[in-house]
Design an enzyme around this catalytic site. Structure first.
Site: not given
Length: 485
Positions: A163, A189, A259, A293, A447
């Site tokens: 991501n 991947t 994380e 996340c 974040r």
């Protein structure tokens, strides 16, 4: 900046000990776009023997890299940061096609990565060791002094997610190499092409051969082999909690920085500014289709104001734009693959079957899940606890702040939480009791800034990231004791 082979088949190569090489097996993995399933490129499916060769080379390269002065390493990072900005459009283009991120966010990620790299170099130059006199401890005289420095750990295995394939790879690489480590990058991947471009940037900036290497291949085939390899001295992983738990079980005496997943709750108290809360919730829940996340993944709102908040959320979610990121700018894009979309649909169906009220959305077209909002979600529903990694937001009504805290803390995750209130006492009351790494007051979970500590508890992670904290994690203290006569 980086060219695929000239045979027209879009086969990419890996950076191995300063050379761009394909796999000895000549097996490749197709990277298809989540947008239209078109082939974006192919990456080598590397073998265990190749992994051995790469790690051995990284081990040798680190010995020399560790001798380079900090200023010299910093200059290379500054150059890399400049190159990221210079080639931001080119890198963003491959990011759009490979992971379906919108153009504005893709460019922003690359520029933010440049800022991260510069700040890493600056921070490292301002970190220093210490000297400790022996006579500060009872029973010792002034005949001993300990000189304490930080030294590199060796070979760092950096495993990055799909991501944020540039930022969350660079946030592992930059602190590692500024500290004198070498790096083996294993990108997800789907995200491998971005990882290869990133390595090319660092190579062009002057990183010596073997200091940064890339390994591509399916985690199911070589993942366990890499993470348990005797040549790896540190593992920095971002990804799912399930994979993180497996890594922590199979590794032995190797420090970890991880994380992992989250189920971040936005707690809305009755004295909150509802317009501020609603705007932050929508931005936090639906940006990049919720594939973050730190996305807002559930709303816990006091009953007295629930109806008013719901109306604001319905109004705002209806304005979100679902787009093909190759063609236009918008809010919601295709999910990374069909499996992810299937999982999100499972959670939605379970919620509907158990009585949740569908306020908006619930529609699917291929990998696209339209922005979806559920009200009156209860604790017996999977959507209350499982991380969808999609644009689906559950609203749970609570009687008071303590019930909100209880529901938040009963999660297996503990990454971040948010509380919206105009009362500072309420804010700290909730913040003190939430079992998470970070609490946001009157802001969405997110974040950054990147020099703040970033961490999770429970199934959300191990260790603390953030520029200085990452450098410290990827070094160890070494004391040299001077004995005076």
């Amino acid at each position: 900046m980086f060219s695929v082979t000239n045979d027209g088949n879009k086969n990419f190569k890996n950076l191995v000990n300063g050379k761009w090489v394909s796999s000895e097996s000549n097996n490749f993995i197709d990277i298809n776009s989540p947008i239209d399933n078109s082939l974006v490129g192919r990456v080598p499916a590397m073998t265990k023997d190749e992994v051995d060769f790469i790690i051995k080379g990284a081990k040798e390269a680190q010995k020399e890299w560790g001798k380079i002065t900090l200023n010299e390493r910093a200059e290379i990072l500054y150059k890399a940061a400049d190159l990221f900005v210079e080639y931001s459009e080119e890198i963003a283009e491959i990011m759009i096609r490979e992971i379906a991120k919108d153009r504005k966010s893709s460019i922003s990620e690359v520029v933010r990565t440049a800022d991260f790299i510069r700040f890493t170099a600056d921070t490292a130059k301002n970190m220093s060791g210490e000297s400790i006199p022996g006579d500060t401890f009872p029973g010792y005289k002034r005949n001993k002094i300990s000189v304490v420095n930080r030294v590199p750990l060796g070979v760092v295995l950096a495993i990055s997610p799909f991501n944020y394939p540039v930022n969350l790879a660079a946030s592992k690489i930059a602190p590692a190499i500024i500290a004198g480590n070498s790096v083996v990058l294993k990108p997800a991947t789907q995200g491998s092409l971005c990882g290869i471009y990133l390595a090319r940037i660092f190579e062009a900036a002057g990183v010596p051969k073997g200091v940064i290497n890339t390994i591509t291949g399916r985690g199911s085939e070589i993942g366990d082999y890499i993470t348990t390899h005797k040549g790896i001295d540190f593992i920095n992983f971002t990804g799912s909690s399930a994979v993180g738990e497996r890594i922590s079980k199979i590794t032995t005496m190797v420090p970890l920085l991880m994380e992992l997943g989250g189920k971040d709750a936005a707690i809305i108290l009755k004295d909150a500014d509802l317009e501020l809360a609603a705007s932050n919730i929508i931005a936090g829940a639906y940006s990049y289709s919720g594939q973050r996340c730190t996305a807002v993944k559930r709303v816990l709102v006091e009953e007295e104001i629930a109806d008013a908040l719901v109306e604001k959320l319905k109004e705002k979610v209806a304005k979100l734009k679902v787009v093909n990121p190759l063609e236009e700018q918008g809010d919601v894009v295709p999910l990374i693959n069909t499996k992810s979309a299937d999982f999100v649909c499972e959670l939605m169906e379970d919620a509907k079957e158990k009585g949740a009220e569908l306020l908006f959305g619930g529609k699917r077209e291929g990998n696209v899940i339209y922005p979806t909002l559920f009200d009156k979600v209860t604790e017996d529903m999977r959507l209350a606890w499982e991380e969808p990694f999609g644009p689906v937001l559950p609203i749970m009504r609570v009687k008071d702040r303590d019930e909100a805290i209880r529901i938040s803390n009963e999660s297996e995750y503990g990454l971040q939480g948010a509380v919206f209130t105009e009362n500072i006492d309420n804010a700290f009351y909730v913040a003190d009791k939430l079992e998470v790494g970070t609490v946001q007051i009157n802001n969405k979970t997110e974040r950054g800034p990147d020099h703040f500590p970033f961490l999770g508890v429970k199934s959300s992670g191990i260790g603390t990231q953030g520029i200085r904290y990452s450098i410290e994690a990827m070094t160890r203290l070494k004391g040299t004791v001077i004995n005076l006569r």
